[in-house]
Design a protein around this motif. Structure first.
Motif, PDB file in Angstrom:
ATOM      1  N   GLY A  38      29.313  81.059  80.406  1.00 13.11           N
ATOM      2  CA  GLY A  38      28.658  79.888  80.984  1.00 13.11           C
ATOM      3  C   GLY A  38      29.209  79.462  82.327  1.00 13.11           C
ATOM      4  N   THR A 120      22.267  74.634  84.145  1.00 12.97           N
ATOM      5  CA  THR A 120      23.472  74.143  83.497  1.00 12.97           C
ATOM      6  C   THR A 120      23.230  74.097  81.991  1.00 12.97           C
ATOM      7  OG1 THR A 120      23.949  72.756  85.423  1.00 12.97           O
ATOM      8  CG2 THR A 120      25.174  72.280  83.419  1.00 12.97           C
ATOM      9  N   ILE A 121      24.205  74.542  81.223  1.00 14.91           N
ATOM     10  CA  ILE A 121      24.095  74.522  79.763  1.00 14.91           C
ATOM     11  C   ILE A 121      25.101  73.533  79.204  1.00 14.91           C
ATOM     12  CG2 ILE A 121      24.236  75.892  77.659  1.00 14.91           C
ATOM     13  CD1 ILE A 121      23.568  78.345  79.303  1.00 14.91           C
ATOM     14  N   ASP A 124      23.229  72.264  73.189  1.00 18.37           N
ATOM     15  CA  ASP A 124      21.878  72.739  72.925  1.00 18.37           C
ATOM     16  C   ASP A 124      20.903  72.397  74.049  1.00 18.37           C
ATOM     17  OD1 ASP A 124      22.410  73.908  70.456  1.00 18.37           O
ATOM     18  OD2 ASP A 124      22.191  72.000  69.398  1.00 18.37           O
ATOM     19  N   THR A 125      21.401  71.841  75.142  1.00 15.82           N
ATOM     20  CA  THR A 125      20.531  71.416  76.240  1.00 15.82           C
ATOM     21  C   THR A 125      20.674  72.363  77.431  1.00 15.82           C
ATOM     22  OG1 THR A 125      20.695  69.098  75.567  1.00 15.82           O
ATOM     23  CG2 THR A 125      19.948  69.534  77.805  1.00 15.82           C
ATOM     24  N   ILE A 126      19.544  72.839  77.931  1.00 14.71           N
ATOM     25  CA  ILE A 126      19.504  73.646  79.149  1.00 14.71           C
ATOM     26  C   ILE A 126      18.892  72.779  80.251  1.00 14.71           C
ATOM     27  CG2 ILE A 126      18.663  75.770  80.218  1.00 14.71           C
ATOM     28  CD1 ILE A 126      18.379  76.951  77.436  1.00 14.71           C
ATOM     29  N   SER A 619      21.934  81.722  70.926  1.00  7.19           N
ATOM     30  CA  SER A 619      20.625  82.011  71.496  1.00  7.19           C
ATOM     31  C   SER A 619      19.894  83.129  70.774  1.00  7.19           C
ATOM     32  CB  SER A 619      20.786  82.392  72.972  1.00  7.19           C
ATOM     33  OG  SER A 619      21.639  83.518  73.104  1.00  7.19           O
ATOM     34  N   ILE A 674      19.870  83.324  78.497  1.00 12.22           N
ATOM     35  CA  ILE A 674      19.840  82.611  79.760  1.00 12.22           C
ATOM     36  C   ILE A 674      20.691  83.303  80.818  1.00 12.22           C
ATOM     37  CG2 ILE A 674      21.806  81.078  79.341  1.00 12.22           C
ATOM     38  CD1 ILE A 674      18.406  80.096  80.856  1.00 12.22           C
TER      39      ILE A 674
END
Length: 907
Positions: A38, A120-121, A124-126, A619, A674
């Motif tokens: 990430g 940005t990760i 659970d939010t992209i 994912s 991602i």
């Protein structure tokens, strides 16, 4: 040939440009040598200061960027809590570099981010930064979302993420017309979108986040660019065109911490319905289906007047008016009010021709129909949320829907066998003014960390009043209707009224055995009461009314359905597995009263279900789901009196119908990467239905009398689908397939008839993804439909290649176009070919709030489309007239009246 040559030159130059690129790749680790997943890598071209490349390291710490050869770049590598690495890069060949990020000495609050990351990760939010993906040709939210990996906007304008349709969309955290995403994608201006947040495993109830399965729940939040605490924005748009075409499209938005307001308007006659009839009936307002997991389904019919829907939102003439208001007001942190009001009116003229072959009688019918419609629709929603503390959350919702719909049609039908074909002129009128009021109460309480309670209740009041009239030249259904024969025409009318009162309530108790295991006890009830009245009558030449008093032509029916149930589910996590087996015990009671008789049925149903989730990584998942369901019909299929639904069809219900029983198994795989922007979805499904409700039909020529019965033959459905999406720096593409097979049996003229339907769909697309060059998308879709019934087989093929082009050029010009070509054929010949070419050109001077444009629809002026359909009685080929070519000149003014102090800058 010139167009093909130009396209070839464009593609050759594109691939030649790719040869001028290099790859920067390597790994990113921390000081201990552990790979960092990430980490963000960005490359900013020094001369233009344009973000030219970005990437995110995968679970092995690996990354790769594709950059221009011999160009100066500022490279920055960062991860929260670690020191940023920055350097200048200019290379002629591929290069491999590995990096180590040291711990950050100062706190995060003291670090100021210089450049906005594209992706940005956070758990659970992209979070996507819109400007990092925009090319300059975007005009509305739909265009912004289409640029982003993993997000799709389908042909209907609705958002799909990870193959799932999104119904929850918020702007600045506030609901935006809750229950449907189309109004957001078609109305929010692209230039105000700052960030798009994809909220995976979404739950509106914080207390239930850790004890429920939320992998199918995805929401999207749009963060705006303003930088102000209070601000207005919007657009005032309008245009005129040939043949008195016009469009007016104002949009005004206001956002602050306490209050948001959105006002949308649209009036046009260029064939763009902002809210169609289909949209109206599917607009759920965010209401949940309380019975989704219990194993009981009861169909409450609506929209039963038989009014024709538009095909692909197209018609010969379409004139619409639309207005909508959405608000959210939070007087305190604990209390919030929100809701919306929507009004839509449409006037349509439809013209179509049908060729219908009846498989049993072998009769051929050719029809030509001219239809005029008036549809008026209203929706109102009000919500109150009160959350006094973190342990208590309450919500009340109210949704009111009403409409007034009229349809008048002139139908010419020619039917019969070869040499005996007879023409007939038929006038038809349909009308309905239904309404529904749905209320919902939700309460969630956390007693302590191990004990959570949830209570949900819904009450639906609904009334339907479909009316149908057919004026025929020849006497129909002589054995059923005792018509007055001394008339110039036969004016036959059917009145119906259906009242429904439905109550659902359930209480859930969650007991947390450990952080990875919990028990869920559920207790619930469903109570449905319905009242059905109908009558058939004849209007005579002197305008008097002759009622048919026979009991078989009238209905006065009461239906009462009750379901009391208790369920237990045990959810636990073991390694990469999440298991969720459960059992439900139902106690059913149904009562039908009509013709002086009362039919009561009581029985119980023990229902197992289970769900297994394999989480290979955050994912990548594989899910197996099994469930069984009892499906009950509503009062429309239980009423014994005949219903006159169409000029050549009667229907009779059956009070002895039993609930169908079906089992469903589903296997679903998805991989959302991602890091290399590759998404894979696959799904297998199987269902078998016993005691399904099927038709028993008597057919003579083109006329039929149908009744409902429980079939002794099982009905099976098989499905398989898959999709792969891939994106690189300059290209994106995808391929999808879909197979669906179903078989079923009906009794036609006393003989069991087996039927099957096998549908195949394929879709392929490839598009460029340039920031400073024109972009082109090339795609192809194909469908094969194979229908078999009673030994007769028909197969239809549709091939539809398309090309889409968008370009931003000369500092203010935007050009968009889309071309589709459709070939429709059967096994023997091509039945129809039609093309659509649409284009628009707009210009906005740099720094100006004014935009000027011209748009053209249906440039080839093809005026009809074709499709086929199948049922157990007939095969139909349909030819449908659509609007001709229009050219519209438009002007848009951006509202930028921003007020209020600036937000504090985030550190």
């Amino acid at each position: 040939m010139r167009k093909i040559y130009s396209l070839g030159c464009f593609l050759i130059s594109t691939f030649f440009g790719l040869a001028q690129n290099i790859d920067l790749e390597g790994t990113i680790k921390d000081a201990s040598g552990t790979p960092i997943m990430g980490a963000n890598i960005v490359a900013v071209e020094k001369e233009t200061q344009i973000l030219d490349g970005f990437g995110i390291s995968n679970d092995s710490g690996y990354f790769r960027l594709t950059l221009k050869k011999g160009t100066d770049y500022d490279i920055k590598i960062s991860f929260i809590g670690l020191k940023e690495v920055a350097f200048v890069l200019n290379e002629e060949k591929n290069i491999e570099k590995n990096f180590v990020l040291e711990e950050q000495a100062e706190s995060l609050d003291e670090v100021e981010l210089v450049y906005e990351m594209p992706v940005t990760i956070k758990g659970d939010t992209i979070i996507y930064n819109a400007d990092s993906f925009n090319t300059g040709s975007e005009r509305k939210l739909e265009d912004v979302l289409k640029n982003m990996p993993g997000i799709e906007v389908n042909e209907e304008g609705r958002i799909e993420v990870e193959g799932k349709e999104i119904t929850k969309i918020t702007v600045e955290g506030k609901d935006f017309f809750d229950g449907d995403s189309k109004l957001a994608t078609q109305n929010l201006p692209a230039n105000v979108v700052g960030k798009v947040e994809v909220l995976r495993n979404f739950s509106e109830v914080n207390q239930l986040r850790s004890v429920t399965n939320n992998e199918d729940n995805i929401a999207i939040n749009i963060s705006l660019k303003s930088g102000k605490d209070k601000f207005w924005f919007g657009e005032l748009g309008g245009g005129v065109g040939n043949e008195d075409r016009f469009i007016a499209n104002p949009k005004i938005f206001f956002y602050s911490k306490e209050l948001s307001m959105n006002l949308l308007g649209n009036s046009n006659n260029i064939g763009e319905p902002p809210l169609s009839r289909q949209d109206f009936y599917r607009f759920g307002g965010g209401f949940n289906n309380l019975n989704a997991r219990t194993g009981t389904s009861i169909d409450i019919s609506s929209d039963d007047a038989g009014i024709t829907n538009l095909q692909n939102n197209r018609a010969k003439v379409h004139d619409s008016r639309f207005g909508a208001y959405n608000f959210s007001y939070a007087p305190s942190e604990a209390l919030e009010f929100s809701g919306f009001a929507i009004y839509s009116r449409a006037e349509n003229i439809l013209e179509e021709k049908n060729t219908r072959r009846y498989t049993v009688s072998n009769a051929l019918e050719e029809t030509s129909e001219y239809t005029a419609q008036e549809n008026e629709q209203q929706l109102y929603k009000f919500t109150t949320e009160y959350n006094p503390n973190e342990n208590l959350q309450t919500e009340y919702n109210l949704l009111y829907k009403t409409s007034n719909q009229n349809e008048i049609s002139d139908l010419t039908t020619i039917s019969g066998r070869q040499g005996q074909r007879v023409p007939e002129e038929i006038g038809q009128f349909r009308n309905q003014s239904p309404y529904s009021l749905n209320q919902e109460l939700r309460l969630y309480y956390t007693h302590n960390e191990d004990h959570i309670f949830s209570f949900e209740a819904q009450h639906l009041t609904q009334e339907e009043d479909p009316f149908y009239r057919a004026i025929k030249q020849f006497q129909p259904f002589g054995s059923l209707l005792d018509l007055n024969l001394d008339q110039n025409n036969f004016n036959i009318n059917q009145e119906r009224q259906v009242k429904t009162d439905k109550i659902e309530a359930k209480l859930d108790y969650y007991y947390l055995l450990s952080p990875k295991a919990n028990l869920n006890f559920t207790f619930g009830i469903t109570d449905v009461k319905q009242d059905f009245d109908s009558s058939i009558f004849q209007i005579l030449d002197n305008n008097s009314r002759q009622d048919f008093l026979e009991s078989r032509l009238n209905n006065d029916v009461l239906f009462h359905f009750q379901d009391a149930y208790a369920a237990l589910h045990y959810r636990f996590i073991s390694g990469i597995f999440t298991f969720d087996p459960g059992v439900t015990l139902h106690s059913y009671k149904t009562e039908t009263r009509q013709l002086g008789n009362s039919l009561i049925n009581n029985f119980t149903f023990f229902r197992p279900d289970f769900r297994v989730l394999l989480k290979f990584k955050d994912s990548e998942t594989l899910r197996l789901l099994y469930r069984s369901t009892r499906q009950f019909t509503d009062i429309n299929n239980l009423a014994e009196g005949y219903i006159f639904r169409n000029y050549n069809s009667f229907f009779q219900g059956n009070p002895n119908l039993e609930a169908a029983f079906f089992n469903v198994a589903n296997l679903n795989y998805q991989s959302i990467n991602i890091f290399n922007f590759t998404n894979i979805f696959a799904n297998l499904s199987y269902s078998i239905r016993d005691s399904a409700i099927e038709n028993t039909t008597q057919i003579q020529g083109i006329n039929s009398v149908r009744s409902a019965t429980n079939t002794n033959f099982p009905r099976e459905t098989y499905g398989a689908s898959g999709r792969i999406d891939k994106r690189s720096k300059n290209f994106k593409g995808g391929i999808s397939i879909n197979y669906n097979y179903s078989d079923f049996n009906n009794v036609i003229n006393g003989s069991p008839t087996a039927s099957s339907n096998f549908t195949q769909r394929y879709r392929l697309n490839l598009a460029t993804n340039f920031r400073s060059k024109p972009n082109i998308e090339i795609g192809y879709s194909s469908s094969i439909r194979d229908y078999k019934t009673g030994g007769v087989e028909s197969k239809f093929f549709t091939d539809a290649p398309y090309v889409r082009l968008d370009a931003y050029f000369l500092k203010g010009f935007v050009f968009n176009s889309r071309y589709t070509y459709n070939v429709y054929r059967n096994q023997d010949q091509t039945l129809n070919e039609y093309r659509f070419l649409e284009a628009d050109l707009s210009y906005r001077p740099e720094g100006s709030q004014w935009e000027f444009g011209v748009r053209a629809t249906n440039l080839f002026n093809d005026t009809q489309i074709n499709q086929d359909s199948f049922n157990q009685f007939s095969f139909t080929t349909n030819s449908y007239i659509i609007q001709p070519r229009y050219i519209v000149f438009e002007i848009t003014y951006d509202i930028k009246a921003i007020a209020g102090k600036a937000k504090e800058k985030k550190k």
